[in-house]
Write a protein that holds these residues in place. Structure first.
Motif, PDB file in Angstrom:
ATOM      1  N   LEU A 238       5.553  10.310   0.325  1.00  0.00           N
ATOM      2  CA  LEU A 238       4.950   9.072  -0.151  1.00  0.00           C
ATOM      3  C   LEU A 238       5.486   7.946   0.726  1.00  0.00           C
ATOM      4  N   HIS A 239       4.570   7.253   1.396  1.00  0.00           N
ATOM      5  CA  HIS A 239       4.946   6.132   2.262  1.00  0.00           C
ATOM      6  C   HIS A 239       4.487   4.857   1.579  1.00  0.00           C
ATOM      7  N   ILE A 240       5.411   3.920   1.393  1.00  0.00           N
ATOM      8  CA  ILE A 240       5.124   2.644   0.735  1.00  0.00           C
ATOM      9  C   ILE A 240       5.460   1.533   1.707  1.00  0.00           C
ATOM     10  N   SER A 241       4.510   0.598   1.883  1.00  0.00           N
ATOM     11  CA  SER A 241       4.701  -0.476   2.850  1.00  0.00           C
ATOM     12  C   SER A 241       4.119  -1.780   2.322  1.00  0.00           C
ATOM     13  N   ALA A 242       4.868  -2.861   2.505  1.00  0.00           N
ATOM     14  CA  ALA A 242       4.384  -4.182   2.112  1.00  0.00           C
ATOM     15  C   ALA A 242       3.400  -4.690   3.155  1.00  0.00           C
ATOM     16  N   VAL A 243       2.337  -5.340   2.694  1.00  0.00           N
ATOM     17  CA  VAL A 243       1.322  -5.866   3.603  1.00  0.00           C
ATOM     18  C   VAL A 243       1.798  -7.147   4.273  1.00  0.00           C
ATOM     19  N   ASN A 244       2.390  -8.056   3.504  1.00  0.00           N
ATOM     20  CA  ASN A 244       2.765  -9.380   4.016  1.00  0.00           C
ATOM     21  C   ASN A 244       4.231  -9.501   4.422  1.00  0.00           C
ATOM     22  N   PHE A 245       4.953  -8.396   4.424  1.00  0.00           N
ATOM     23  CA  PHE A 245       6.373  -8.437   4.752  1.00  0.00           C
ATOM     24  C   PHE A 245       6.699  -7.169   5.517  1.00  0.00           C
ATOM     25  N   ASN A 246       7.564  -7.257   6.484  1.00  0.00           N
ATOM     26  CA  ASN A 246       7.896  -6.113   7.321  1.00  0.00           C
ATOM     27  C   ASN A 246       8.917  -5.208   6.626  1.00  0.00           C
ATOM     28  N   TYR A 247       8.417  -4.396   5.683  1.00  0.00           N
ATOM     29  CA  TYR A 247       9.289  -3.435   5.013  1.00  0.00           C
ATOM     30  C   TYR A 247       8.476  -2.209   4.630  1.00  0.00           C
ATOM     31  N   ASN A 248       9.070  -1.038   4.806  1.00  0.00           N
ATOM     32  CA  ASN A 248       8.430   0.190   4.333  1.00  0.00           C
ATOM     33  C   ASN A 248       9.501   1.204   3.961  1.00  0.00           C
ATOM     34  N   ILE A 249       9.091   2.149   3.140  1.00  0.00           N
ATOM     35  CA  ILE A 249       9.984   3.209   2.679  1.00  0.00           C
ATOM     36  C   ILE A 249       9.149   4.487   2.582  1.00  0.00           C
ATOM     37  N   THR A 250       9.728   5.595   3.006  1.00  0.00           N
ATOM     38  CA  THR A 250       9.055   6.886   2.914  1.00  0.00           C
ATOM     39  C   THR A 250       9.940   7.820   2.104  1.00  0.00           C
ATOM     40  N   LEU A 251       9.333   8.462   1.112  1.00  0.00           N
ATOM     41  CA  LEU A 251      10.062   9.355   0.223  1.00  0.00           C
ATOM     42  C   LEU A 251       9.550  10.782   0.364  1.00  0.00           C
ATOM     43  N   ASP A 252      10.463  11.718   0.376  1.00  0.00           N
ATOM     44  CA  ASP A 252      10.133  13.145   0.382  1.00  0.00           C
ATOM     45  C   ASP A 252       9.975  13.565  -1.077  1.00  0.00           C
ATOM     46  N   LEU A 253       8.762  13.910  -1.483  1.00  0.00           N
ATOM     47  CA  LEU A 253       8.497  14.214  -2.878  1.00  0.00           C
ATOM     48  C   LEU A 253       9.055  15.554  -3.329  1.00  0.00           C
ATOM     49  N   THR A 254       9.597  16.327  -2.399  1.00  0.00           N
ATOM     50  CA  THR A 254      10.225  17.592  -2.783  1.00  0.00           C
ATOM     51  C   THR A 254      11.711  17.399  -3.073  1.00  0.00           C
ATOM     52  N   GLY A 255      12.237  16.228  -2.750  1.00  0.00           N
ATOM     53  CA  GLY A 255      13.654  15.942  -2.961  1.00  0.00           C
ATOM     54  C   GLY A 255      13.881  15.053  -4.161  1.00  0.00           C
ATOM     55  N   GLU A 256      15.119  14.693  -4.391  1.00  0.00           N
ATOM     56  CA  GLU A 256      15.523  13.834  -5.491  1.00  0.00           C
ATOM     57  C   GLU A 256      15.207  12.382  -5.120  1.00  0.00           C
TER      58      GLU A 256
ATOM     59  N   TYR B  59       0.841  -1.193   0.000  1.00  0.00           N
ATOM     60  CA  TYR B  59       0.000   0.000   0.000  1.00  0.00           C
ATOM     61  C   TYR B  59       0.876   1.242   0.000  1.00  0.00           C
ATOM     62  N   ALA B  60       0.331   2.282  -0.619  1.00  0.00           N
ATOM     63  CA  ALA B  60       1.025   3.559  -0.687  1.00  0.00           C
ATOM     64  C   ALA B  60       0.113   4.618  -0.089  1.00  0.00           C
ATOM     65  N   VAL B  61       0.681   5.456   0.741  1.00  0.00           N
ATOM     66  CA  VAL B  61      -0.055   6.563   1.334  1.00  0.00           C
ATOM     67  C   VAL B  61       0.627   7.850   0.883  1.00  0.00           C
ATOM     68  N   MET B  62      -0.151   8.698   0.217  1.00  0.00           N
ATOM     69  CA  MET B  62       0.358   9.976  -0.266  1.00  0.00           C
ATOM     70  C   MET B  62      -0.096  11.067   0.692  1.00  0.00           C
ATOM     71  N   ASP B  63       0.867  11.747   1.279  1.00  0.00           N
ATOM     72  CA  ASP B  63       0.595  12.863   2.178  1.00  0.00           C
ATOM     73  C   ASP B  63       0.837  14.141   1.390  1.00  0.00           C
ATOM     74  N   ASP B  64      -0.242  14.700   0.827  1.00  0.00           N
ATOM     75  CA  ASP B  64      -0.115  15.898  -0.003  1.00  0.00           C
ATOM     76  C   ASP B  64       0.364  17.103   0.793  1.00  0.00           C
ATOM     77  N   GLU B  65      -0.079  17.204   2.023  1.00  0.00           N
ATOM     78  CA  GLU B  65       0.277  18.360   2.849  1.00  0.00           C
ATOM     79  C   GLU B  65       1.779  18.427   3.114  1.00  0.00           C
ATOM     80  N   ASN B  66       2.375  17.278   3.454  1.00  0.00           N
ATOM     81  CA  ASN B  66       3.803  17.220   3.771  1.00  0.00           C
ATOM     82  C   ASN B  66       4.663  16.736   2.607  1.00  0.00           C
TER      83      ASN B  66
END
Length: 85
Positions: free
Chosen positions: A27-45, A17-24
């Motif tokens: 983009l937060h991406i997380s696997a449902v069946n596996f313990n892994y997630n990544i959060t990206l700052d959309l204002t950066g590279e 699943y991906a959660v887009m936080d427009d205010e901040n």
């Protein structure tokens, strides 16, 4: 905030699943069946952020992460370019 579930044929990342936080501008991406997630700052590279967050650990696992992140960014039609490793 917006959330979306993605399905892939990639082991450990069949449901993500991906959660887009427009205010901040994050983009937060997380696997449902596996313990892994990544959060990206959309204002950066994004390429640098993904590289930094996947530079340690198993190479084949990190490639899966990059694949999933690139597909999600493309599907969400974000105006950010991500280059494959």
């Amino acid at each position: 905030m917006k959330a979306k579930l993605f399905e892939f044929f990639i082991t450990d990342f069949e449901e993500v699943y991906a959660v887009m936080d427009d205010e901040n501008q994050r983009l937060h991406i997380s696997a449902v069946n596996f313990n892994y997630n990544i959060t990206l700052d959309l204002t950066g590279e994004l390429n640098e952020q993904i590289e930094q967050q996947t530079k340690y650990g198993e190479i084949s696992f990190n490639k899966k992460i990059v694949q999933v992140v690139e597909k999600i960014i493309k599907e969400l039609k974000l105006n950010y370019k991500v280059n494959a490793k």
